[in-house]
Enzyme design. Structure first.
Site, PDB file in Angstrom:
ATOM      1  N   ASP A   8      51.924 -55.328  42.793  1.00 27.70           N
ATOM      2  CA  ASP A   8      50.571 -54.823  42.885  1.00 27.70           C
ATOM      3  C   ASP A   8      50.561 -54.013  44.188  1.00 27.70           C
ATOM      4  O   ASP A   8      51.431 -54.202  45.040  1.00 27.70           O
ATOM      5  CB  ASP A   8      49.600 -56.008  42.941  1.00 27.70           C
ATOM      6  CG  ASP A   8      48.204 -55.605  43.297  1.00 27.70           C
ATOM      7  OD1 ASP A   8      47.734 -54.615  42.724  1.00 27.70           O
ATOM      8  OD2 ASP A   8      47.582 -56.266  44.154  1.00 27.70           O
ATOM      9  N   ASP A  10      47.433 -52.794  46.339  1.00 25.58           N
ATOM     10  CA  ASP A  10      46.457 -53.129  47.371  1.00 25.58           C
ATOM     11  C   ASP A  10      46.559 -54.607  47.733  1.00 25.58           C
ATOM     12  O   ASP A  10      46.458 -55.473  46.873  1.00 25.58           O
ATOM     13  CB  ASP A  10      45.044 -52.818  46.857  1.00 25.58           C
ATOM     14  CG  ASP A  10      44.913 -51.348  46.512  1.00 25.58           C
ATOM     15  OD1 ASP A  10      44.948 -50.541  47.438  1.00 25.58           O
ATOM     16  OD2 ASP A  10      44.826 -51.017  45.310  1.00 25.58           O
TER      17      ASP A  10
END
Ligand code: THU
Length: 391
Positions: A8, A10
């Site tokens: 992922d 962020d």
């Protein structure tokens, strides 16, 4: 056997959640709407549409999503160039490449955000085998689609992929896709990460030792998942974080601030008149322990508020991992823990443990006075831990 890693973006590669929150709050402020940080919590990791429209809807505001997103990104780009990668990102990615693991970025964020983020941390899409963004799938996290697509595009079964996630929605997505999920404690507390189904939790990618082959990495991963059963390192100890706690981190922080403020009134400080209150959040139980400074005729025998809170916690729980610490004083700027307290705190803290320093005005009323936030690692970057206790 893990053969691929799906990052992922962020909160995993870059600590962008505070920046996007800042940008989103500024965006709504430009429309004359004063929204709160907590309004966004349910939408973290669920894509830009949910993030913006979810909050707008809550306040009964109709917004044009495309236009709102453009404005949000302009603000975001401005703030993002100030931040760097999260701990260990470059080293971990270099190891993964050397080992021959396939690596992908799989983010609900828009391509433009990926571009801004990777640039701000000194990486580019070409450093990865694949970049999958929210615009390529119909259903965003917590649906498993993005991780299924990423694994498929890399030619790997999802069972051979490790997902690196910081968000609850993303952990759900990774688990539903059939991946192993390593959670990072950037955005949520370990309790929440394990409740969501994380197989292990680490404070950053720096928690992984260097590796140079797929076998070495898998061995390391198995030992991290198996032996400690979800425990994570705090100073000299390993703590199994609490489970089943229903309060959010923000609520627990407010609770700790209230306790520190209240305890400050009990400070015994007839010599200095300098009253301090402290409160910490135990990672093992999510309980708050507090203390005040207690001075002595023999000045050196004085106990600071922070150590008083630590002693209180250890006396009750027997071991301690500090999730966050609050210190309240009437100083300007608000007083940090003294060097002696920092050494005591080192025994029970992670580099990421948050240290909140507040003056009494900020403790009395949110948004007023001065409330500074540091990490323990910023206040004491090189703590001493006895050699045999280093984990
Ligand atoms: N003190 C604390 O309790 N915590 C701090 O963070 C700084 C200093 C106390 C010790 C002493 O009672 C008084 O403040 C003045 O040094």
């Amino acid at each position: 056997m893990i053969n691929g890693i799906l990052f992922d973006m962020d909160g995993v590669l870059i600590d962008s959640e505070p920046i996007i929150l800042h940008a989103a709050i500024s965006y709504f402020a430009s429309l004359g709407l004063s929204v709160r940080k907590e309004d966004f919590t349910p939408f973290i990791g669920a894509g830009d549409r949910a993030f913006l429209c979810g909050v707008a809807e809550k306040y009964g505001l109709a917004i044009d999503f495309e236009q709102a997103r453009d404005e949000l990104f302009s603000l975001y780009e401005e703030y993002a160039m100030e931040v760097g990668p999260l701990h260990g990102v470059h080293r971990f990615i270099a190891n993964a490449k050397k080992a021959g693991l396939k690596i992908a970025v799989a983010t609900s964020g828009a391509p433009r955000k990926v571009e801004i983020n990777l640039k701000s941390i000194g990486l580019s899409p070409s450093d990865f085998d694949l970049v999958v963004t929210g615009s390529m799938i119909k259903r965003n996290k917590p649906a498993p689609d993005i991780y299924q697509l990423a694994a498929l595009s890399m030619g790997l079964p999802t069972q051979e992929c490790l997902v690196m996630e910081d968000a609850i929605n993303g952990i759900h997505a990774g688990k539903k896709a059939g991946c192993t999920v390593c959670a990072l404690t950037t955005t949520f507390i370990p309790t929440e990460l394990f409740e969501a189904g994380a197989d292990l939790a680490v404070t950053s990618l720096d928690s992984f030792e260097d590796f140079s082959s797929v076998g070495m990495f898998n061995q390391q991963l198995e030992s991290m998942i198996g032996e400690d059963d979800g425990k994570i390192t705090y100073g000299a100890g390993r703590i199994l974080p609490a489970s089943g706690v229903m309060q959010t981190r923000e609520q627990l922080l407010r609770l700790a601030i209230g306790e520190a403020y209240a305890k400050r009134k009990n400070a015994y400080a007839p010599y200095s008149q300098f009253k301090v209150g402290a409160a910490l959040l135990s990672a093992a139980t999510s309980r708050v322990y507090s203390g005040c400074n207690v001075e002595n005729s023999s000045y050196g025998a004085t106990i600071c508020a922070e150590r008083n809170a630590v002693l209180n916690a250890v006396a009750t729980e027997g071991s301690l991992g500090i999730e966050l610490l609050v210190v309240v004083s009437k100083d300007s700027p608000p007083a940090p823990p003294c060097a002696e307290c920092l050494q005591v705190l080192a025994e029970f803290s992670r580099p990421e443990t948050e240290i909140h320093l507040l003056d009494t005005v900020a403790a009395e009323q949110e948004g007023k006075g001065t409330h500074l936030v540091y990490t323990f690692g910023e206040l004491l970057p090189y703590p001493f831990i006895f050699p045999s206790m280093r984990l």
